[in-house]
Design an enzyme around this catalytic site. Structure first.
Site, PDB file in Angstrom:
ATOM      1  N   LYS A 114       0.845  -1.206   0.000  1.00  0.00           N
ATOM      2  CA  LYS A 114       0.000   0.000   0.000  1.00  0.00           C
ATOM      3  C   LYS A 114       0.878   1.252   0.000  1.00  0.00           C
ATOM      4  O   LYS A 114       2.041   1.215   0.422  1.00  0.00           O
ATOM      5  CB  LYS A 114      -0.950   0.033   1.205  1.00  0.00           C
ATOM      6  CG  LYS A 114      -0.279   0.107   2.596  1.00  0.00           C
ATOM      7  CD  LYS A 114       0.030   1.529   3.074  1.00  0.00           C
ATOM      8  CE  LYS A 114       0.803   1.536   4.382  1.00  0.00           C
ATOM      9  NZ  LYS A 114       1.839   2.494   4.527  1.00  0.00           N
ATOM     10  N   ASP A 135      -2.061  -1.574  10.002  1.00  0.00           N
ATOM     11  CA  ASP A 135      -2.271  -1.657   8.552  1.00  0.00           C
ATOM     12  C   ASP A 135      -2.837  -3.007   8.106  1.00  0.00           C
ATOM     13  O   ASP A 135      -3.229  -3.160   6.945  1.00  0.00           O
ATOM     14  CB  ASP A 135      -0.945  -1.448   7.802  1.00  0.00           C
ATOM     15  CG  ASP A 135      -0.497   0.011   7.810  1.00  0.00           C
ATOM     16  OD1 ASP A 135      -1.366   0.894   7.988  1.00  0.00           O
ATOM     17  OD2 ASP A 135       0.706   0.250   7.637  1.00  0.00           O
TER      18      ASP A 135
HETATM   19  P1  ATP Z   1       4.242  -0.498   7.853  1.00  0.00           P
HETATM   20  O1  ATP Z   1       4.099   0.434   6.669  1.00  0.00           O
HETATM   21  O2  ATP Z   1       3.079  -1.454   8.034  1.00  0.00           O
HETATM   22  O3  ATP Z   1       4.638   0.167   9.130  1.00  0.00           O
HETATM   23  P2  ATP Z   1       6.742  -1.247   6.694  1.00  0.00           P
HETATM   24  O4  ATP Z   1       6.398  -1.503   5.259  1.00  0.00           O
HETATM   25  O5  ATP Z   1       7.367   0.072   6.986  1.00  0.00           O
HETATM   26  O6  ATP Z   1       5.450  -1.472   7.553  1.00  0.00           O
HETATM   27  P3  ATP Z   1       7.691  -3.928   6.983  1.00  0.00           P
HETATM   28  O7  ATP Z   1       8.247  -4.243   5.626  1.00  0.00           O
HETATM   29  O8  ATP Z   1       6.386  -4.517   7.335  1.00  0.00           O
HETATM   30  O9  ATP Z   1       7.691  -2.358   7.216  1.00  0.00           O
HETATM   31  O10 ATP Z   1       8.809  -4.367   8.038  1.00  0.00           O
HETATM   32  C1  ATP Z   1       8.984  -3.752   9.288  1.00  0.00           C
HETATM   33  C2  ATP Z   1       9.868  -4.678  10.157  1.00  0.00           C
HETATM   34  O11 ATP Z   1       9.086  -5.818  10.543  1.00  0.00           O
HETATM   35  C3  ATP Z   1      11.073  -5.221   9.443  1.00  0.00           C
HETATM   36  O12 ATP Z   1      12.208  -4.524   9.860  1.00  0.00           O
HETATM   37  C4  ATP Z   1      11.142  -6.710   9.784  1.00  0.00           C
HETATM   38  O13 ATP Z   1      12.213  -6.993  10.629  1.00  0.00           O
HETATM   39  C5  ATP Z   1       9.856  -6.995  10.540  1.00  0.00           C
HETATM   40  N1  ATP Z   1       9.018  -8.048   9.926  1.00  0.00           N
HETATM   41  C6  ATP Z   1       8.313  -8.972  10.586  1.00  0.00           C
HETATM   42  N2  ATP Z   1       7.624  -9.754   9.746  1.00  0.00           N
HETATM   43  C7  ATP Z   1       7.871  -9.325   8.502  1.00  0.00           C
HETATM   44  C8  ATP Z   1       7.436  -9.735   7.217  1.00  0.00           C
HETATM   45  N3  ATP Z   1       6.609 -10.775   7.047  1.00  0.00           N
HETATM   46  N4  ATP Z   1       7.874  -9.045   6.165  1.00  0.00           N
HETATM   47  C9  ATP Z   1       8.698  -7.969   6.327  1.00  0.00           C
HETATM   48  N5  ATP Z   1       9.156  -7.561   7.529  1.00  0.00           N
HETATM   49  C10 ATP Z   1       8.758  -8.214   8.611  1.00  0.00           C
END
Ligand code: ATP
Length: 296
Positions: free
Chosen positions: A12, A136
Site C-alpha cells: 500500500k 495496517d
Molecule cells: P508499515 O508500513 O506497516 O509500518 P513497513 O512496510 O514500513 O510497515 P515492513 O516491511 O512490514 O515495514 O517491516 C517492518 C519490520 O518488521 C522489518 O524490519 C522486519 O524486521 C519486521 N518483519 C516482521 N515480519 C515481517 C514480514 N513478514 N515481512 C517484512 N518484515 C517483517
C-alpha cells in the site's frame, strides 16, 4: 495428505496521512487514505504440524517475530486449532519501507488459513482478527482505496482508484522504523499540533471525480516533517521525482519509499528512466483494488 494454497498480497501507499492526536493507549490517532498498488509478495501456505516460516529475504525474521507467524497464531486461537502451517514468503515488497509489506504477509496468512482450514470466516471477521496484529493489517485483507481512522484500523472503503501509473522508489539499504517515526513526531510536536497544510475534503472529492490534478495537489503526509530532516536522501529523491515530471510526489507511510503519481504510462516510463540509479530500488506500478488474491 498435505494441502497448499498460494496467494499474492499487495503493498500500500498513503495518499494522505495526518496525525490528529495521541490516544490513551499511546497509539496515535490518525486519518489516512490508503491505496493498494500492484507490487506484491507471494505467500505459499502448506498444512504442517507446527507454524514455520521460510523467506527469501535476509532481513525478514523467520521466528515468532515475523508478523505472518503471529497471524497464524491468531487464526489457531480464533479457530481453536492446534495444527500449524508452513508459510513460504517470496519478497518483492521492500522491507521497512512504509509499504506495509509485513502487514500484507499477515493478511495473506489470515485469508489463506481461512481457506485452507475451511473456516468460513467473512472478510469483515478476518479484518477484525487483523486488528490485533497491526494498524495496517485490516486494510491489507481487502485492499483497494480506503479512508482509515482510529489507529488506522477503522476503514471506510472509497470508490476504486485503480489503474493509475506511479513510480515508486527507495534508497537501497535504508529502512525506517515506523515506531521511530511516530515517537520522533511525538517528541518534536507533542500536544502542540503544528498547523497543517492538508485538505482532506478536496483530496476525497478528487478521488470521487477521478480528478488526478486535484488528487496530486492534496497528497499529504505528516511524517515527512520528521523523516525528511533526518534522512536527506528521501528529500532528494522527492525532488528528483518532481523534476523528472511526476504529477504528484509524496513519501509513503513512515518512508523511506517515495511515490510519484503519473498522468499516463509514458510519463511514468519517462520518470522511471530519469530517476533510476544503482543505489536505489525503483518500480513502475499501478494503483490496484486488490488486497490479497488467491492464485492456486
Ligand atoms: P508499515 O508500513 O506497516 O509500518 P513497513 O512496510 O514500513 O510497515 P515492513 O516491511 O512490514 O515495514 O517491516 C517492518 C519490520 O518488521 C522489518 O524490519 C522486519 O524486521 C519486521 N518483519 C516482521 N515480519 C515481517 C514480514 N513478514 N515481512 C517484512 N518484515 C517483517
Amino acid at each position: 495428505m498435505s494441502k497448499a494454497i498460494t496467494l499474492q498480497c499487495f503493498a500500500k501507499i498513503n495518499l494522505f496521512l495526518e496525525i490528529v492526536g495521541l490516544r490513551p493507549d499511546r497509539f496515535h490517532e490518525v486519518v489516512m487514505v490508503l491505496q493498494s498498488i500492484d507490487l506484491a509478495d507471494t505467500v505459499q501456505i502448506t498444512t504442517h504440524r507446527e507454524i514455520a516460516i521460510r523467506c527469501d529475504h535476509t532481513q525478514v525474521p523467520t521466528n515468532e517475530e515475523n508478523i505472518a507467524y503471529q497471524a497464524a497464531q491468531v487464526m489457531q486461537k480464533a479457530l481453536g486449532r492446534k495444527d500449524g502451517a508452513l508459510i513460504e514468503i517470496g519478497k518483492k515488497i521492500p522491507v521497512a519501507a512504509g509499504l506495509a509489506g509485513g502487514s500484507a504477509n499477515a493478511a495473506a496468512v489470515l485469508v489463506g488459513l481461512n481457506l485452507l482450514w475451511d473456516a468460513g470466516l467473512t472478510v469483515r471477521e478476518l479484518e477484525k482478527l487483523a486488528q490485533a496484529l497491526g494498524s495496517d493489517v485490516p486494510f491489507c485483507v481487502d485492499g483497494g482505496t480506503s479512508l482509515a481512522v482510529g489507529r488506522g484500523e477503522i476503514l471506510s472503503p472509497l470508490l476504486s482508484f485503480k489503474g493509475i501509473p506511479l513510480v515508486l522508489a527507495k534508497t537501497q539499504n535504508l529502512g525506517i522504523s515506523t515506531a521511530w517515526a511516530y515517537k520522533t513526531y511525538r517528541e518534536q510536536y507533542g500536544e502542540a499540533k503544528p498547523v497543517h497544510a492538508s485538505n482532506l475534503p478536496i483530496l476525497l472529492s478528487g478521488l470521487v471525480h477521478h480528478d488526478l490534478a486535484r488528487i496530486t495537489k492534496h497528497l499529504y503526509n505528516d511524517l515527512e516533517r520528521v523523516v525528511l530532516p533526518e534522512h536527506p536522501a528521501v528529500a532528494y529523491l522527492k525532488q528528483r521525482m518532481s523534476e523528472a515530471g511526476a504529477s504528484g510526489v509524496m513519501m509513503s507511510g513512515s518512508g523511506p519509499s517515495v511515490f510519484g503519481l503519473c498522468a499516463n504510462e509514458n510519463q511514468a516510463r519517462s520518470v522511471l528512466s530519469k530517476i533510476s540509479q544503482e543505489d536505489q530500488e525503483q518500480f513502475l506500478c499501478h494503483t490496484s483494488d486488490a488486497g490479497v488474491v488467491v492464485c492456486s
